[in-house]
Design a protein around this motif. Structure first.
Motif, PDB file in Angstrom:
ATOM      1  N   THR A  20       0.512  -1.354   0.167  1.00  0.00           N
ATOM      2  CA  THR A  20       0.307  -0.044   0.027  1.00  0.00           C
ATOM      3  C   THR A  20       0.914   0.890  -0.095  1.00  0.00           C
ATOM      4  OG1 THR A  20      -1.307  -1.197   1.474  1.00  0.00           O
ATOM      5  CG2 THR A  20      -2.103   0.801   1.057  1.00  0.00           C
ATOM      6  N   THR A  64       0.626  10.502   1.660  1.00  0.00           N
ATOM      7  CA  THR A  64      -0.888   9.821   2.308  1.00  0.00           C
ATOM      8  C   THR A  64      -0.649   8.454   2.787  1.00  0.00           C
ATOM      9  OG1 THR A  64      -0.262   8.408  -0.499  1.00  0.00           O
ATOM     10  CG2 THR A  64      -2.795   9.120   0.275  1.00  0.00           C
ATOM     11  N   SER A  68      -1.118   7.088   6.537  1.00  0.00           N
ATOM     12  CA  SER A  68      -1.030   5.576   6.369  1.00  0.00           C
ATOM     13  C   SER A  68       0.105   4.977   7.456  1.00  0.00           C
ATOM     14  CB  SER A  68      -0.913   4.999   5.116  1.00  0.00           C
ATOM     15  OG  SER A  68      -1.453   3.842   5.414  1.00  0.00           O
ATOM     16  N   GLN A 150      -6.210   3.181  11.128  1.00  0.00           N
ATOM     17  CA  GLN A 150      -5.696   3.882   8.911  1.00  0.00           C
ATOM     18  C   GLN A 150      -7.570   4.101   8.091  1.00  0.00           C
ATOM     19  OE1 GLN A 150      -3.441   0.534   8.608  1.00  0.00           O
ATOM     20  NE2 GLN A 150      -2.591   1.460   6.738  1.00  0.00           N
ATOM     21  N   THR A 154      -7.642   7.536   6.503  1.00  0.00           N
ATOM     22  CA  THR A 154      -7.598   7.081   4.881  1.00  0.00           C
ATOM     23  C   THR A 154      -9.167   8.247   4.187  1.00  0.00           C
ATOM     24  OG1 THR A 154      -7.064   5.100   4.680  1.00  0.00           O
ATOM     25  CG2 THR A 154      -8.173   5.505   2.576  1.00  0.00           C
ATOM     26  N   THR A 157      -7.832  11.406   3.895  1.00  0.00           N
ATOM     27  CA  THR A 157      -6.606  11.539   3.019  1.00  0.00           C
ATOM     28  C   THR A 157      -6.687  11.409   1.945  1.00  0.00           C
ATOM     29  OG1 THR A 157      -5.115  10.299   4.823  1.00  0.00           O
ATOM     30  CG2 THR A 157      -4.662  11.056   2.357  1.00  0.00           C
ATOM     31  N   VAL A 158      -8.339  11.172   1.542  1.00  0.00           N
ATOM     32  CA  VAL A 158      -8.361  11.134  -0.168  1.00  0.00           C
ATOM     33  C   VAL A 158      -9.596  12.510  -0.574  1.00  0.00           C
ATOM     34  CG1 VAL A 158     -10.439  10.269  -1.665  1.00  0.00           C
ATOM     35  CG2 VAL A 158      -9.092   8.560  -0.115  1.00  0.00           C
TER      36      VAL A 158
END
Lengths: 230, 282
Positions: A20, A64, A68, A150, A154, A157-158
């Motif tokens: 990832t 990211t 993460s 996490q 995410t 973050t996206v």
């Protein structure tokens, strides 16, 4: 310093087994390599794909990956054990941050090499990448610190990454977006990279990037004090 | 003997709920100290307090003579901890996990092999942690806690969910560490564990200490029947008073070689706990 180096080494071993995060570092350099060699359109600006993907890389990979890494360490309790083992929060952040910065700079170097710039321009290119990666690192660290899992990281973050990574690209096609995008650092990075051959820093470039870094740094300090690391 | 840990009137509140209420105890150097209680009793919270991960609302605690709210690098270097959910790096191998902490603790890498051999993980040193069984993860977590020759080991449920053989292995390691002078503070809801390896225990229920002492002393204290349970070879079972009045009867049975087994009616720690709280330890 010992702890920072240990964390750097650990993260290097971990990334090699973590698809990832690994994909974040290699995806855009590989895409640049492929598109720059495979797609040739008449009247396309010089190094169009190099600059496009370099900007997207800056807005995406550091942000990211650090979010993460930090959120995963919080979720899996490894960070709590580390802090109990006498690793200071700032040592941890410096270890992880320096690792992600270094890895992104390697990716940036690949993109720069694909661009085929001369030495002086390459140094300027890498300098701009370094500043952009640093800004994204601060933003990614903020997300990582304030996320307990996490999945939560995410989900934050996206959308953030979409703004910093895609808006500079969209601004190429829409003047309204371009006007709005001027206030974000990745747009200014994109503009600087577009002028790399005759680079003359202007007040807007420096001012916007400086202000972005300042806001990110203040937010980082606030979140760091509020959420702590463990 | 001086104290490794001291807690005085510790209280912690989460929202409106007092998780720990007026907890006081002392842990002498070089003993195995057991914190016994069911899930949700406040055991992990107490470990977090004592290791400086959490701050109390009232009271004070000292670790190696230092306020736990102001632990410095020096104190942290003398603590080893095995927490309830391991905190291991799943993608890294057993050796790489240990090697990382060897760097953090500035311990020579040669020590890793010795520890892995002593804890039975040497053969699995190149295996990724994600592929280890629960028992092996427990052992690795313990191995990491042993790495820096800590003066105090905090172990949160070190044998929870393990099979009896692995539990015995971990107990042997802990007893060995105690012989080396390490103070061990462990939490458990396994009364057998507490009785077999702990020198001193406190029973915790809903954030309160409901009993404390040596396991044998607690068992004796709650031995209300105070009788001897004699099983004869013909299968007959007798309950005799545990005093001089039974001496002649037992002597007679012994002389005639009729006795299969003699047990006292001393309760287990769990029985004592049930008597105190009306609930079991699980």
């Amino acid at each position: 310093m010992n702890n920072i180096v240990a964390i750097f080494k650990k993260q290097l071993k971990d990334t090699l087994r973590n698809k990832t995060v690994l994909i974040q570092f290699v995806m855009f350099p590989i895409m640049t390599l492929i598109t720059n060699n495979a797609i040739k359109i008449q009247e396309m600006p010089e190094n169009f794909f190099v600059i496009l993907f370099a900007t997207m890389y800056i807005g995406m990979a550091p942000l990211t990956s650090i979010a993460s890494i930090i959120s995963e360490e919080k979720e899996k309790n490894t960070l709590r054990v580390l802090i109990m083992s006498n690793v200071k929060p700032h040592e941890y952040l410096l270890g992880i941050g320096s690792y992600v910065w270094f890895a992104c700079m390697l990716g940036g170097l690949v993109i720069c090499t694909v661009g085929g710039y001369d030495l002086q321009t390459s140094i300027a290119f890498m300098g701009i990448i370094a500043i952009g990666v640093l800004t994204s690192l601060l933003i990614g660290a903020i997300i990582g610190i304030c996320s307990k899992t996490q999945m939560m990281a995410t989900s934050i973050t996206v959308p953030v990454m979409m703004i910093f990574s895609f808006v500079p690209m969209l601004s190429l096609f829409n003047s309204t977006i371009e006007k709005i995008a001027r206030v974000i650092y990745s747009e200014q990075i994109s503009r600087m990279l577009n002028q790399i051959n005759s680079l003359q820093l202007n007040v807007e470039n420096i001012g916007v990037i400086g202000l972005n870094i300042l806001i990110a740094a203040i937010l980082f300090i606030f979140i760091f004090k509020k959420c702590k690391l463990s | 003997m001086s104290n490794a840990i001291m807690a005085n009137g510790l209280s912690v509140k989460f929202a409106d709920n007092w998780v720990l209420n007026n907890i006081s105890f002392e842990v002498q150097n070089g003993i195995i100290f057991g914190l016994l209680g069911p899930s949700g009793a406040g055991k992990t919270t107490l470990i977090k307090l004592l290791t400086g991960q959490l701050q109390q609302d009232h009271g004070s605690a000292e670790l190696l003579g230092k306020d736990t709210r102001r632990l410095t690098a020096l104190e942290h270097e003398q603590i080893g901890a095995m927490m309830d959910n391991y905190g291991l790096y799943d993608r890294l191998s057993v050796y790489d996990n240990m090697s990382f902490y060897a760097d953090i603790y500035r311990v020579p890498h040669s020590t890793i092999i010795d520890i892995l051999k002593s804890i039975g993980l040497y053969e699995a040193r190149n295996t990724a942690v994600s592929k280890l069984s629960k028992g092996m993860k427990n052992r690795l977590s313990l191995a990491r806690a042993l790495m820096n020759n800590a003066k105090i080991l905090f172990l949160d449920e070190p044998t929870s969910g393990l099979d009896p053989a692995t539990t015995k292995e971990i107990h042997d390691i802990l007893v060995e560490q105690k012989k080396k002078g390490t103070t061990i503070f462990l939490t458990t809801h396994n009364m057998f564990e507490a009785e077999s390896i702990c020198d001193y225990v406190i029973l915790l229920s809903k954030g309160h200490i409901i009993e404390h002492g040596k396991p044998t002393d607690i068992c004796r204290k709650y031995n209300h029947l105070n009788k001897l349970h004699v099983t004869l070879k013909d299968g007959m079972e007798l309950m005799l008073e545990n005093d001089s009045t039974s001496a002649s009867a037992i002597k007679e049975y012994l002389e005639k070689n009729l006795i299969e087994a003699i047990h006292s009616t001393e309760p287990t720690l769990e029985t004592a706990f049930i008597e105190l709280t009306g609930k079991g330890l699980e």
